[in-house]
Design a protein around this motif. Structure first.
Motif: not given
Length: 448
Positions: A208-217
């Motif tokens: 979940g945290r990884a996906e949020r970071l990818r959205k921020g990217a």
């Protein structure tokens, strides 16, 4: 703080780091120490780890306008001595840097990839979280998804990227930009950091945290589009307070290649701009193109050549497949080094072309030795030999190795990779460079 016998390596609180440069900056600088640790990671991963721990302990904790400090922000500069003890300067513990925090996260990622170990990431998880929060909560001053800087300290730095001289960031007419300023390379660092940390969260089981970071990217990718100058065919070095781009041709955009932040269809345009006669002096790429209104070949950031800047750009060019340009920069810097005393690259040198002078013209007050200048050649050698870590798979790949044209053999000993020690030998056969011998002490494989 004491210095050991390895030159730039110094200690604070029992942890080693690379002091920025002698004589002016013989202390901890967040940006400089991090970039040098990235450059030397293949040879000294333990110093990278200690640098990260030291900087993590000194992350900003409070909002302090005098020091430009904010929670989660990586320190810019640490000073010790009588003036610092008397608190007569905010630079004793000063946080006025926009790029050290994303670079901190980039080094966390690179260290994990090289060592194949999440233990340091796990140890620093709270500090990683704090640095990520700083980028979103404080680094983005106006909520548009970009990182900007503006000093709140009366004694603070006007410019807070690596081109931190008062006139280092300007418009096409040569007038210095007014803060708040968004630098193009900083967006690339932040994009690289978010993508890399997302991979580590995936490995750590936090999808979940990884996906949020990818959205921020993805938001950052869209933001970088605002720097693209269609009429010029290159990226602006910065956006001003009104989000107007600078049209001046500068080296900053080359760091986007290092960060893998340029769409493949644009990489050739960026390459053409950087390797143009106006930018490439023959010794290296200038900070600002000859012919620009603010161009000065002996200006600190307005036309001089900085080795570390060139190292990041050259690595980026090779990442996108521009092998000949990588080699041209590598060879230019090697030849420049051979013409300075003790083969020692200075912090910077003048941007005069090789057709004007037979040797590079010194910059009078450059640090020499200087850490990220010293790290330039090892970093270029590592990338030229194609050392590509797959640490979590305990595999060191050798991808398209190359050498400067006059070098026929290189032996590299004591590479510290994924807990093993690796010795490699490379030889040239006409135009081809191949891995000729491998010695491994540890449980890893080398694949050519």
């Amino acid at each position: 703080m004491v210095h050991d016998h390895s030159g730039f390596t110094a200690f604070v609180e029992g942890e080693r780091y690379y002091a920025a440069g002698i004589p002016w900056y013989s202390t901890l600088f967040g940006r400089d120490s991090l970039i040098t640790a990235i450059q030397t990671l293949a040879f000294a991963p333990e110093i990278a780890a200690e640098t990260l721990r030291l900087l993590a302990r000194r992350l900003g904790r409070v909002i302090d306008d005098e020091r430009d400090e904010e929670p989660g922000k990586v320190i810019h500069e640490l000073r010790v001595g009588e003036v610092a003890r008397l608190a007569e300067t905010p630079l004793a513990n000063y946080y006025g840097t926009i790029d050290a925090t994303p670079l901190f996260l980039c080094l966390v990622c690179d260290h994990a990839d090289w060592t194949g170990d999440l233990s340091l990431f796990d140890e620093l998880r709270g500090d990683v979280d704090a640095a990520l929060r700083w980028m979103d909560a404080f680094g983005d001053l106006d909520g548009d998804g970009l990182l900007e800087y503006r000093s709140r300290s009366p004694s603070g730095l006007r410019n807070q990227g690596w081109k931190d001289s008062h006139d280092g960031v300007m418009d096409k007419d040569g007038a210095p930009f007014e803060p708040p300023i968004a630098l193009v390379e900083v967006q690339g660092y932040a994009l690289r950091a978010k993508r890399g940390i997302a991979r580590l969260f995936d490995r750590a089981g936090d999808a979940g945290r990884a996906e949020r970071l990818r959205k921020g990217a993805l938001v950052l990718e869209e933001g970088i589009e605002r720097f693209w100058l269609e009429d010029f065919g290159y990226y602006a070095m910065a956006l001003d307070a009104e989000k107007r781009p600078s049209g001046a041709l500068a080296s900053n955009q080359g760091h986007l290649l290092w960060a893998d932040a340029v769409p493949p269809e644009r990489a050739g345009w960026v390459r053409d701009a950087l390797m143009s006669e106006a930018m490439f002096s023959g010794w290296g790429i200038r900070t600002l193109a000859a012919g620009e209104s603010a161009y000065n070949p002996v200006g600190c950031h307005t036309g001089s050549v900085w080795p570390h800047d060139n190292a990041l750009i050259a690595v980026g060019l090779r990442r996108y497949g521009f092998e000949e340009d990588f080699t041209a920069i590598f060879e230019g810097l090697l030849e420049a080094a051979s013409l300075f005393p003790n083969y020692r690259l200075p912090e910077l040198f003048a941007g005069f072309s090789r057709s004007e002078y037979e040797s590079p013209v010194p910059y009078p007050v450059a640090c020499r030795p200087q850490a990220w200048a010293a790290g330039t050649i090892p970093y270029l050698m590592k990338w030229g030999l194609g050392l590509t870590p797959e640490g979590f798979d305990r595999r060191l790949r050798i991808v398209r190795p190359s050498l400067p044209h006059w070098v026929n053999r290189v032996d590299v000993s004591g590479i510290s990779f994924a807990g093993a020690s690796v010795d490699l030998s490379f030889e040239r056969a006409r135009e081809q460079v191949t891995l000729s011998d491998t010695q491994i002490d540890g449980d890893v494989e080398v694949c050519a």
